[in-house]
Write a protein that holds these residues in place. Structure first.
Motif, PDB file in Angstrom:
ATOM      1  N   THR A 229       0.846  -1.201   0.000  1.00 13.95           N
ATOM      2  CA  THR A 229       0.000   0.000   0.000  1.00 13.95           C
ATOM      3  C   THR A 229       0.881   1.250   0.000  1.00 13.95           C
ATOM      4  O   THR A 229       0.620   2.208  -0.732  1.00 13.95           O
ATOM      5  CB  THR A 229      -0.937   0.000   1.240  1.00 13.95           C
ATOM      6  N   ASP A 230       1.926   1.233   0.810  1.00 16.71           N
ATOM      7  CA  ASP A 230       2.873   2.358   0.869  1.00 16.71           C
ATOM      8  C   ASP A 230       3.450   2.649  -0.519  1.00 16.71           C
ATOM      9  O   ASP A 230       3.529   3.809  -0.944  1.00 16.71           O
ATOM     10  CB  ASP A 230       4.041   2.019   1.812  1.00 16.71           C
ATOM     11  N   LEU A 231       3.869   1.586  -1.189  1.00 13.83           N
ATOM     12  CA  LEU A 231       4.507   1.767  -2.505  1.00 13.83           C
ATOM     13  C   LEU A 231       3.514   2.293  -3.546  1.00 13.83           C
ATOM     14  O   LEU A 231       3.870   3.131  -4.379  1.00 13.83           O
ATOM     15  CB  LEU A 231       5.137   0.452  -2.986  1.00 13.83           C
ATOM     16  N   ARG A 232       2.269   1.811  -3.460  1.00 12.59           N
ATOM     17  CA  ARG A 232       1.239   2.315  -4.392  1.00 12.59           C
ATOM     18  C   ARG A 232       1.006   3.815  -4.146  1.00 12.59           C
ATOM     19  O   ARG A 232       0.886   4.594  -5.093  1.00 12.59           O
ATOM     20  CB  ARG A 232      -0.078   1.550  -4.193  1.00 12.59           C
ATOM     21  N   MET A 233       0.982   4.200  -2.885  1.00 10.98           N
ATOM     22  CA  MET A 233       0.766   5.617  -2.559  1.00 10.98           C
ATOM     23  C   MET A 233       1.977   6.460  -2.968  1.00 10.98           C
ATOM     24  O   MET A 233       1.819   7.599  -3.423  1.00 10.98           O
ATOM     25  CB  MET A 233       0.457   5.771  -1.071  1.00 10.98           C
ATOM     26  N   ALA A 234       3.159   5.886  -2.803  1.00  2.40           N
ATOM     27  CA  ALA A 234       4.379   6.601  -3.224  1.00  2.40           C
ATOM     28  C   ALA A 234       4.357   6.833  -4.731  1.00  2.40           C
ATOM     29  O   ALA A 234       4.742   7.899  -5.220  1.00  2.40           O
ATOM     30  CB  ALA A 234       5.612   5.799  -2.834  1.00  2.40           C
ATOM     31  N   ARG A 235       3.864   5.830  -5.436  1.00  6.06           N
ATOM     32  CA  ARG A 235       3.759   5.960  -6.902  1.00  6.06           C
ATOM     33  C   ARG A 235       2.757   7.071  -7.275  1.00  6.06           C
ATOM     34  O   ARG A 235       2.986   7.834  -8.220  1.00  6.06           O
ATOM     35  CB  ARG A 235       3.348   4.604  -7.499  1.00  6.06           C
ATOM     36  N   GLN A 236       1.664   7.155  -6.521  1.00  3.57           N
ATOM     37  CA  GLN A 236       0.678   8.220  -6.766  1.00  3.57           C
ATOM     38  C   GLN A 236       1.299   9.594  -6.502  1.00  3.57           C
ATOM     39  O   GLN A 236       0.989  10.572  -7.178  1.00  3.57           O
ATOM     40  CB  GLN A 236      -0.550   8.028  -5.877  1.00  3.57           C
ATOM     41  N   ASP A 237       2.184   9.644  -5.514  1.00  2.00           N
ATOM     42  CA  ASP A 237       2.848  10.909  -5.182  1.00  2.00           C
ATOM     43  C   ASP A 237       3.723  11.411  -6.335  1.00  2.00           C
ATOM     44  O   ASP A 237       3.906  12.621  -6.482  1.00  2.00           O
ATOM     45  CB  ASP A 237       3.709  10.745  -3.913  1.00  2.00           C
ATOM     46  N   VAL A 238       4.269  10.463  -7.117  1.00  2.00           N
ATOM     47  CA  VAL A 238       5.126  10.859  -8.252  1.00  2.00           C
ATOM     48  C   VAL A 238       4.339  11.794  -9.171  1.00  2.00           C
ATOM     49  O   VAL A 238       4.818  12.863  -9.565  1.00  2.00           O
ATOM     50  CB  VAL A 238       5.621   9.629  -9.043  1.00  2.00           C
TER      51      VAL A 238
END
Lengths: 248, 95
Positions: A229-238
């Motif tokens: 979930t963290d990584l998916r959200m980090a990707r959205q932050d990009v």
């Protein structure tokens, strides 16, 4: 005359009841007559049963050894796990393969059904290949992949950081972009932490600790879910950072 | 005798110094450093390349994002394997 008729009828009824009861008698109550031919047939049947149970036990062991060998291969290609963690897990799995191979030899030499059944039961109870080793190594391998994906996103975050700094120097308003970038870095850091915790958590589990250590496996699985979930959200932050950089 | 030694010792020191300063062997032609291949990066260029700044262009960021998406997608598929690994496979001892 009438009395004679009654006695005759009563005798007939009693005979019929007695005959019927004899027919309904259970097999164990009936007199046994075991012939040598029947004894030989029973022995053959017992041998065939032993062979069938043994073949099935051997098949179950082979299936587990094949899975364990795949796990050793899986461990060999991990990149994010430390050499020490990798060595410990590999040694555990290889010891399990050796133990199961020894059990197979014992099963092949078993001559009575009770011992064979007990040995077969121990394939599950003592070795826990599918209940412990498979989830344990799968969790470790998945955590390793999470660390790899986190590294890709971290490289991206570092590049975006340079872009944000450059935009700031150029006088642009980078408040939104900076906030997204900070969130991205935090999410990546948490994903790495969760993945490393999952690896450490399952690292020391042993078959003898099962089923007591099952909750530990489940908690490690939850850590991996959080990391994803963290990584998916980090990707959205990009996307958020890049949009922020485009605003004047 | 003493005077002779007084002359010989400095002479020996000077001779030794001359020998150590001069090359004792010559490098044969075959062992000489290989000539540089035309077009190949020199060691200093190679070092500079490894420390080259990252490509921060939009095109490169798009590529990086696509790579991250691919990894994330693969990670999601792999998570199914984690869930499946928890499935129990009991053994029938009587079979």
């Amino acid at each position: 005359m009438k009395q004679q008729k009654i006695i005759a009828t009563a005798t007939l009824v009693a005979s019929l009841i007695s005959f019927s009861a004899m027919n309904a008698m259970p097999a164990w109550a009936a007199p046994r007559t075991t012939t040598p031919v029947a004894t030989a047939a029973m022995a053959d049947k017992a041998v065939a049963r032993l062979a069938k149970v043994r073949a099935n036990a051997d098949k179950e062991i082979d299936r587990r050894v094949a899975v364990l060998n795949k796990l050793v291969t899986k461990l060999g290609v991990l990149k994010g796990v430390t050499d020490a963690q990798k060595a410990t897990l590999t040694a555990q799995v290889q010891a399990e393969i050796a133990n199961l191979t020894a059990l197979k030899a014992k099963i092949d030499a078993d001559t009575d059904l009770a011992t064979l059944k007990a040995d077969k039961k121990s394939i599950v109870d003592s070795y826990r290949v599918f209940l412990l080793f498979v989830p344990q190594i799968t969790i470790t391998a998945h955590a390793d992949r999470i660390l790899g994906t986190a590294a890709i996103l971290q490289t991206l975050a570092d590049k975006l950081s340079v872009r944000v700094d450059a935009a700031k120097t150029a006088g642009k308003n980078v408040t939104a972009a900076s906030a997204k970038l900070a969130d991205m870095n935090a999410k990546i850091a948490d994903a790495i932490s969760q993945a490393n915790n999952a690896i450490t958590t399952v690292g020391g589990l042993t078959p003898s600790g099962y089923p007591g250590n099952k909750p530990t496996l489940i908690s490690a699985r939850k850590m991996l879910a959080t990391a994803r979930t963290d990584l998916r959200m980090a990707r959205q932050d990009v996307a958020g950072v890049r949009t922020g950089l485009k605003t004047k | 005798m003493t005077k002779k030694w007084l002359l010989l010792i400095p002479a020996g020191i000077i001779l030794s110094a001359c020998n150590s300063a001069a090359p004792t062997t010559s490098v044969p032609q075959s062992q000489a450093a290989p000539t540089a291949v035309v077009g190949a990066p020199t060691p200093s260029v190679k070092a500079a390349m490894s420390y080259a700044p990252a490509d921060l262009s939009d095109q490169q960021l798009d590529k990086d994002m696509a790579a991250a998406d691919k990894e994330l997608s693969s990670l999601e598929k792999d998570s199914t394997g984690v869930d499946l690994s928890f499935n129990d496979t009991p053994i029938d001892v009587n079979k």
